[in-house]
Design a protein around this motif. Sequence first.
Motif, PDB file in Angstrom:
ATOM      1  N   ASP A 188       0.829  -1.208   0.000  1.00 41.16           N
ATOM      2  CA  ASP A 188       0.000   0.000   0.000  1.00 41.16           C
ATOM      3  C   ASP A 188       0.863   1.257   0.000  1.00 41.16           C
ATOM      4  O   ASP A 188       0.585   2.212  -0.730  1.00 41.16           O
ATOM      5  N   TYR A 189       1.900   1.253   0.822  1.00 41.62           N
ATOM      6  CA  TYR A 189       2.763   2.422   0.914  1.00 41.62           C
ATOM      7  C   TYR A 189       3.451   2.731  -0.420  1.00 41.62           C
ATOM      8  O   TYR A 189       3.605   3.890  -0.800  1.00 41.62           O
ATOM      9  N   LEU A 190       3.882   1.681  -1.122  1.00 45.54           N
ATOM     10  CA  LEU A 190       4.623   1.880  -2.375  1.00 45.54           C
ATOM     11  C   LEU A 190       3.730   1.817  -3.610  1.00 45.54           C
ATOM     12  O   LEU A 190       4.200   2.093  -4.717  1.00 45.54           O
ATOM     13  N   GLY A 191       2.487   1.448  -3.440  1.00 43.55           N
ATOM     14  CA  GLY A 191       1.586   1.370  -4.588  1.00 43.55           C
ATOM     15  C   GLY A 191       1.977   0.274  -5.557  1.00 43.55           C
ATOM     16  O   GLY A 191       1.929   0.463  -6.776  1.00 43.55           O
ATOM     17  N   VAL A 192       2.380  -0.891  -5.017  1.00 45.71           N
ATOM     18  CA  VAL A 192       2.771  -2.022  -5.867  1.00 45.71           C
ATOM     19  C   VAL A 192       1.878  -3.209  -5.547  1.00 45.71           C
ATOM     20  O   VAL A 192       1.213  -3.262  -4.516  1.00 45.71           O
ATOM     21  N   GLU A 193       1.905  -4.197  -6.447  1.00 44.43           N
ATOM     22  CA  GLU A 193       1.093  -5.392  -6.264  1.00 44.43           C
ATOM     23  C   GLU A 193       1.799  -6.381  -5.335  1.00 44.43           C
ATOM     24  O   GLU A 193       3.031  -6.471  -5.343  1.00 44.43           O
ATOM     25  N   PRO A 194       1.054  -7.133  -4.512  1.00 44.14           N
ATOM     26  CA  PRO A 194       1.677  -8.178  -3.698  1.00 44.14           C
ATOM     27  C   PRO A 194       2.456  -9.148  -4.584  1.00 44.14           C
ATOM     28  O   PRO A 194       1.991  -9.551  -5.643  1.00 44.14           O
ATOM     29  N   GLY A 195       3.648  -9.495  -4.145  1.00 46.56           N
ATOM     30  CA  GLY A 195       4.482 -10.411  -4.914  1.00 46.56           C
ATOM     31  C   GLY A 195       5.375  -9.737  -5.934  1.00 46.56           C
ATOM     32  O   GLY A 195       6.205 -10.389  -6.571  1.00 46.56           O
ATOM     33  N   GLN A 196       5.216  -8.416  -6.099  1.00 47.91           N
ATOM     34  CA  GLN A 196       6.067  -7.697  -7.050  1.00 47.91           C
ATOM     35  C   GLN A 196       7.487  -7.574  -6.488  1.00 47.91           C
ATOM     36  O   GLN A 196       7.688  -7.454  -5.286  1.00 47.91           O
ATOM     37  N   ALA A 197       8.482  -7.619  -7.372  1.00 47.42           N
ATOM     38  CA  ALA A 197       9.877  -7.546  -6.940  1.00 47.42           C
ATOM     39  C   ALA A 197      10.209  -6.169  -6.386  1.00 47.42           C
ATOM     40  O   ALA A 197       9.846  -5.149  -6.978  1.00 47.42           O
ATOM     41  N   ILE A 198      10.857  -6.151  -5.238  1.00 49.86           N
ATOM     42  CA  ILE A 198      11.348  -4.904  -4.669  1.00 49.86           C
ATOM     43  C   ILE A 198      12.787  -5.103  -4.206  1.00 49.86           C
ATOM     44  O   ILE A 198      13.271  -6.235  -4.094  1.00 49.86           O
ATOM     45  N   LEU A 199      13.485  -4.011  -3.965  1.00 46.78           N
ATOM     46  CA  LEU A 199      14.863  -4.047  -3.503  1.00 46.78           C
ATOM     47  C   LEU A 199      14.912  -3.724  -2.015  1.00 46.78           C
ATOM     48  O   LEU A 199      14.370  -2.719  -1.581  1.00 46.78           O
ATOM     49  N   GLY A 200      15.547  -4.590  -1.259  1.00 46.88           N
ATOM     50  CA  GLY A 200      15.743  -4.340   0.158  1.00 46.88           C
ATOM     51  C   GLY A 200      17.139  -3.790   0.396  1.00 46.88           C
ATOM     52  O   GLY A 200      18.098  -4.197  -0.269  1.00 46.88           O
ATOM     53  N   LEU A 201      17.259  -2.856   1.312  1.00 47.76           N
ATOM     54  CA  LEU A 201      18.559  -2.270   1.641  1.00 47.76           C
ATOM     55  C   LEU A 201      18.661  -2.105   3.157  1.00 47.76           C
ATOM     56  O   LEU A 201      17.784  -1.540   3.789  1.00 47.76           O
ATOM     57  N   THR A 202      19.748  -2.613   3.708  1.00 43.39           N
ATOM     58  CA  THR A 202      20.093  -2.347   5.095  1.00 43.39           C
ATOM     59  C   THR A 202      21.335  -1.484   5.102  1.00 43.39           C
ATOM     60  O   THR A 202      22.322  -1.825   4.435  1.00 43.39           O
ATOM     61  N   GLN A 203      21.307  -0.375   5.806  1.00 45.75           N
ATOM     62  CA  GLN A 203      22.432   0.565   5.785  1.00 45.75           C
ATOM     63  C   GLN A 203      22.759   1.069   7.183  1.00 45.75           C
ATOM     64  O   GLN A 203      21.864   1.398   7.961  1.00 45.75           O
ATOM     65  N   VAL A 204      24.046   1.111   7.479  1.00 46.88           N
ATOM     66  CA  VAL A 204      24.546   1.751   8.686  1.00 46.88           C
ATOM     67  C   VAL A 204      25.410   2.923   8.237  1.00 46.88           C
ATOM     68  O   VAL A 204      26.340   2.752   7.444  1.00 46.88           O
ATOM     69  N   SER A 205      25.096   4.124   8.723  1.00 49.02           N
ATOM     70  CA  SER A 205      25.842   5.323   8.350  1.00 49.02           C
ATOM     71  C   SER A 205      26.688   5.788   9.529  1.00 49.02           C
ATOM     72  O   SER A 205      26.286   5.652  10.690  1.00 49.02           O
ATOM     73  N   TYR A 206      27.856   6.354   9.200  1.00 51.25           N
ATOM     74  CA  TYR A 206      28.824   6.724  10.224  1.00 51.25           C
ATOM     75  C   TYR A 206      29.244   8.191  10.074  1.00 51.25           C
ATOM     76  O   TYR A 206      29.230   8.750   8.974  1.00 51.25           O
ATOM     77  N   PHE A 207      29.641   8.784  11.205  1.00 49.52           N
ATOM     78  CA  PHE A 207      30.306  10.076  11.147  1.00 49.52           C
ATOM     79  C   PHE A 207      31.755   9.854  10.719  1.00 49.52           C
ATOM     80  O   PHE A 207      32.243   8.717  10.680  1.00 49.52           O
TER      81      PHE A 207
END
Length: 232
Positions: A188-207
């Motif tokens: 719902d948030y992205l306006g895509v269909e269930p099962g549609q391919a999306i990209l996941g990203l985990t990020q840690v940012s540093y000073f």
Amino acid sequence: MLPAYIQIHNQIKEEIDQGIWKIGQRLPSERDFADRFQVSRMTLRQAMTLLVEEGVLERKVGSGTYVAGNRIQEKMRGTTSFTEIIKSQGKQPSTQLISYLSGKPNKKEQAHLELRPMESVVRMERVRFADDVPVVYEVAVVPKKFIARISEEEVTQHFFKALTEAGYKIGKSQQTIYARLAQGIVTDYLGVEPGQAILGLTQVSYFEDGQPFEYVKSQYAGERFEFYLENN
């Protein structure tokens, strides 16, 4: 001399760049294109398949082949804010704040942010947009000690800028990218269909001094965003 399918590929791509074929426009059938270029449908299909693989065209089952929408690109080097990425590509960034809550870090957040169990964090849930099109749903966790004197609006709307103005120097980031299928409220948030391919990203940012200041898990609409690598 270039193979026929490469010549056709280059011609179609040039016509798209020139605006002869518009973003979202349905292209003529393979039969019509094959007649135009006076080649076999197999040769024409090679050219079209290459354009699809490059993200220039997209096929819709039962409908046809269309000019793909422009994808927002992020260079996988250094640390750049979402706002800066969107503005650099001539689009208008915006943010929908879903939640902004204070609490204690879980064990994974403690490890990534180098925090003690009783330290406080702010956990913000957001949807980020480019020209009012939803691009990414993210949950970001930030140690409260870094933003105690920064307003909620500044943190949620332009986080990196607010940190910089507060005197912090942004350094590197570590990113992990993975593929997944859209499910649950994210669709719902992205306006895509269930099962549609999306990209996941985990990020840690540093000073710049090596201290981590943000741990974020993001889900990008795959058809609207892409990452690329650039080596020196």
